[in-house]
Design a protein around this motif. Structure first.
Motif, mmCIF file in Angstrom:
data_model
loop_
_atom_site.group_PDB
_atom_site.id
_atom_site.type_symbol
_atom_site.label_atom_id
_atom_site.label_comp_id
_atom_site.label_asym_id
_atom_site.label_seq_id
_atom_site.Cartn_x
_atom_site.Cartn_y
_atom_site.Cartn_z
ATOM 1 N N UNK B 146 4.934 1.068 -6.651
ATOM 2 C CA UNK B 146 5.754 0.440 -5.610
ATOM 3 C C UNK B 146 5.585 1.112 -4.249
ATOM 4 N N UNK B 147 5.712 2.421 -4.208
ATOM 5 C CA UNK B 147 5.712 3.104 -2.907
ATOM 6 C C UNK B 147 4.372 3.770 -2.607
ATOM 7 N N UNK B 148 3.335 3.387 -3.325
ATOM 8 C CA UNK B 148 2.012 3.968 -3.091
ATOM 9 C C UNK B 148 1.303 3.170 -2.008
ATOM 10 N N UNK B 149 1.062 3.766 -0.842
ATOM 11 C CA UNK B 149 0.440 2.997 0.254
ATOM 12 C C UNK B 149 -1.020 2.648 -0.021
ATOM 13 N N UNK B 150 -1.634 3.330 -1.005
ATOM 14 C CA UNK B 150 -3.028 3.045 -1.328
ATOM 15 C C UNK B 150 -3.179 1.750 -2.129
ATOM 16 N N UNK B 151 -2.042 1.226 -2.616
ATOM 17 C CA UNK B 151 -2.084 0.019 -3.438
ATOM 18 C C UNK B 151 -1.559 -1.146 -2.606
ATOM 19 N N UNK B 152 -2.347 -2.226 -2.554
ATOM 20 C CA UNK B 152 -1.980 -3.386 -1.724
ATOM 21 C C UNK B 152 -0.805 -4.147 -2.328
ATOM 22 N N UNK B 153 -0.205 -4.983 -1.516
ATOM 23 C CA UNK B 153 0.869 -5.877 -1.968
ATOM 24 C C UNK B 153 0.418 -7.309 -1.737
ATOM 25 N N UNK B 154 0.384 -8.174 -2.743
ATOM 26 C CA UNK B 154 0.759 -7.946 -4.141
ATOM 27 C C UNK B 154 -0.297 -7.151 -4.906
ATOM 28 N N UNK B 155 0.059 -6.722 -6.102
ATOM 29 C CA UNK B 155 -0.862 -5.919 -6.892
ATOM 30 C C UNK B 155 -1.494 -6.806 -7.963
ATOM 31 N N UNK B 156 -2.804 -6.716 -8.095
ATOM 32 C CA UNK B 156 -3.512 -7.429 -9.163
ATOM 33 C C UNK B 156 -3.801 -6.418 -10.269
ATOM 34 N N UNK B 157 -3.254 -6.653 -11.436
ATOM 35 C CA UNK B 157 -3.467 -5.766 -12.578
ATOM 36 C C UNK B 157 -4.423 -6.424 -13.561
ATOM 37 N N UNK B 158 -5.334 -5.625 -14.098
ATOM 38 C CA UNK B 158 -6.166 -6.092 -15.204
ATOM 39 C C UNK B 158 -5.630 -5.448 -16.474
ATOM 40 N N UNK B 159 -5.174 -6.272 -17.400
ATOM 41 C CA UNK B 159 -4.680 -5.762 -18.675
ATOM 42 C C UNK B 159 -5.773 -5.964 -19.700
#
Lengths: 134, 166
Positions: B146-159
């Motif tokens: 949530x608060x990680x600036x290195x991760x874009x919003x929205x987050x794409x997850x590969x499960x």
């Protein structure tokens, strides 16, 4: 010369040729069937359906935002999808365009791209909030 | 001369028959090396179907359903422990296969990943994966994303779900 013997050889040549032709035909049928079923099995239908789900549900949640905000979020999704697919040696992308209206997005077009060593797939969808994608 | 002609004809006939028999048996024994995947096809299909079943973006009272991929990811904290409802659903759908579950996301310039269920697969394991898009607003407050600036919003997850026969 023994004509009976020669006739026998000629007929056996004809029969052997027919048998060889039939066996080649049989073998080609088997190979064609195997290749067709293998192609059906390896076709990435789940990956393409997943891209459609991202286009339909993943991007739909950004409807209502302004055009600039919509495109910013859609571009973020596109970059991440490309990066994640690239680690598998495949190119996959979801590109949103023609988002309207500018005040609060209700409809948008999306281009799905999937390119691997065996398959090249592209599709354009038109999506609207509350109506899904066609 | 006659005997030579006879012999030649006999040799030709036997050669022809030999070629036919060889062609017949050689052609029908062709097996493509890719067909070793045939025995794994069912397990691979199970992995894909499991992820499809658990992928549900619908919300109840503004929250994702616990047993879904979205519910599991949105409730992750720094220990990356999945909620028990999700584990139960995953167990039921994949039974009797054993499984390993991994999560990947884009962070900064690269890809980061972690094992959600850290079992060791066998050499015959097969896998399937599914992409899920989640907005940072839908993540829990102690989510590592949530608060990680290195991760874009929205987050794409590969499960990624890896299955093998026990």
């Amino acid at each position: 010369m023994n004509e009976k013997g020669q006739m026998l050889i000629i007929f056996s040549l004809i029969v052997a040729t027919i048998l060889a032709a039939l066996s080649v035909l049989h073998a080609q049928n088997i190979l064609a069937g195997m290749q067709t079923s293998r192609t059906l099995m390896v076709f990435p239908k789940d990956e393409i359906r997943n891209l459609k789900t991202i286009a339909e549900e993943g991007l739909m949640q950004f409807c209502g935002l302004s055009v600039d905000q919509f495109y910013e979020r859609a571009d973020n999704v596109s970059k991440q999808v490309r990066r994640l697919y690239s680690q598998r040696g495949v190119y996959g992308d979801v590109v949103a365009y023609f988002a309207t209206p500018s005040g609060g997005v209700e409809c948008y077009n999306v281009k799905l791209v999937y390119i691997s060593g065996e398959v090249k797939y592209e599709e354009n969808l038109q999506c609207c909030e509350g109506r899904g994608c066609v | 001369m006659k005997a030579q002609a006879f012999t030649l004809e006999g040799v030709m006939a036997s050669l022809l028959l030999l070629i036919v028999v060889y062609t017949f048996f050689q052609s029908s024994l062709v097996i493509s090396p890719m067909w070793s995947e045939l025995s794994d096809a069912q397990l691979r299909l199970l992995a894909q179907d499991t992820l499809k079943i658990l992928d549900n973006p619908d919300k109840v009272d503004g929250n994702y359903i616990n047993a879904t991929l979205q519910g599991m990811i949105s409730q992750l904290n720094s220990s990356f422990e999945p909620n028990p409802e999700f584990l139960y659903a995953l167990d039921r759908v994949t039974f009797p296969a054993d499984y390993r579950l991994e999560l990947y996301w884009v962070e900064g310039g690269g890809i980061n990943g972690t094992a959600i269920v850290d079992n060791d697969p066998t050499p015959e394991a097969v896998g399937g994966s599914r992409f899920v898009v989640i907005e940072k607003d839908d993540l829990s407050s102690d989510s590592p994303f949530k608060n990680n600036p290195e991760i874009s919003d929205p987050v794409v997850f590969e499960v990624r779900l890896i299955l093998w026969r026990p």
